[in-house]
Design a protein around this motif. Sequence first.
Motif, PDB file in Angstrom:
ATOM      1  N   LYS A  20       1.952   0.220  -2.100  1.00 56.25           N
ATOM      2  CA  LYS A  20       2.716  -0.448  -3.386  1.00 56.25           C
ATOM      3  C   LYS A  20       2.792  -0.542  -4.424  1.00 56.25           C
ATOM      4  N   TYR A  21       1.926  -1.815  -4.840  1.00 52.11           N
ATOM      5  CA  TYR A  21       1.953  -3.020  -5.348  1.00 52.11           C
ATOM      6  C   TYR A  21       1.711  -1.766  -6.773  1.00 52.11           C
ATOM      7  N   LEU A  22       0.714  -0.982  -6.511  1.00 56.13           N
ATOM      8  CA  LEU A  22       0.007   0.276  -7.706  1.00 56.13           C
ATOM      9  C   LEU A  22       1.308   0.936  -8.629  1.00 56.13           C
ATOM     10  N   LYS A  23       2.502   0.869  -7.569  1.00 56.63           N
ATOM     11  CA  LYS A  23       3.839   1.615  -7.698  1.00 56.63           C
ATOM     12  C   LYS A  23       4.130   0.626 -10.159  1.00 56.63           C
ATOM     13  N   LYS A  24       3.542  -0.585  -9.565  1.00 59.41           N
ATOM     14  CA  LYS A  24       3.897  -1.547 -10.837  1.00 59.41           C
ATOM     15  C   LYS A  24       3.529  -1.028 -11.722  1.00 59.41           C
TER      16      LYS A  24
END
Length: 268
Positions: free
Chosen positions: A238-242
């Motif tokens: 989820k964080y790597l989508k940023k």
Amino acid sequence: MDAIQSILLGFVQGATEFIPVSSSGHLELVQQIFNFSADNFHLFMEFINLGTLLALLIFFRKKIWRIIKDVFKERNYKLALNILITSIPAGLIGLLLADFIETNGFFSSLWTVSIAMGVVGIIMIIIDKLPHLSSLKNENELAPSRALVIGLCQTFALIPGVSRSGSTIITGRLMGLDSESSAEYSFLASIPIMVGVCLKMFLSSSSREYFAANVGSLLLGNLVAFLVGLIALQFLLKYLKKPKSLQSFGKYRVVLACLVLGVLFILA
């Protein structure tokens, strides 16, 4: 290992195995800070991979099943073949050099860990500052030659502090994948290696004896590693989508490396 040690090591393993901050580096730090027995620590950490492997299999169960169906029903071997190509270099070198890595002081030195952690952290920061590198939609478009490059770079993760997921995510980015796809491919490609490591443990009589004698602490550590690993996987993808998401991990690595190096210089 007592219950507190098992929980601590399981937590560190689960939290850092997938997040690109180096599980081996953090575990070396924990071992030396708490002065765990080297022999017991090494065997314990081999078996605690079972928990994080199970977390991977459950988290990616739908994608794994899709790959299996592609191979046997659709006769589409591309992604499965790429995963195999990526996993072979590190798996082969790790198998051939396992005894050397375990007994050579270079691989357990905090100097090695901190320098490797800092260097890879700087690379992460630089990668995220470069123009957008992605040219592929997802890992299904990865060419076998690029899969091999990712696999060759994964061998650097045999050095504690480098991080297997970190090295493969960085290389995946350079090969045209975005951060999220690089991470997913990295984890899928780690499954054959982790399965091989687990099978190798149970083929050793001394490892089986250790498992039988410490089954309680190993079950506790693996349970913690499994639960924390599932949370870490969900958080990371989820964080790597940023945008610029790798920079945060890179900065953390650099700060931790500087702190450890500073302590080492003071104590030298």
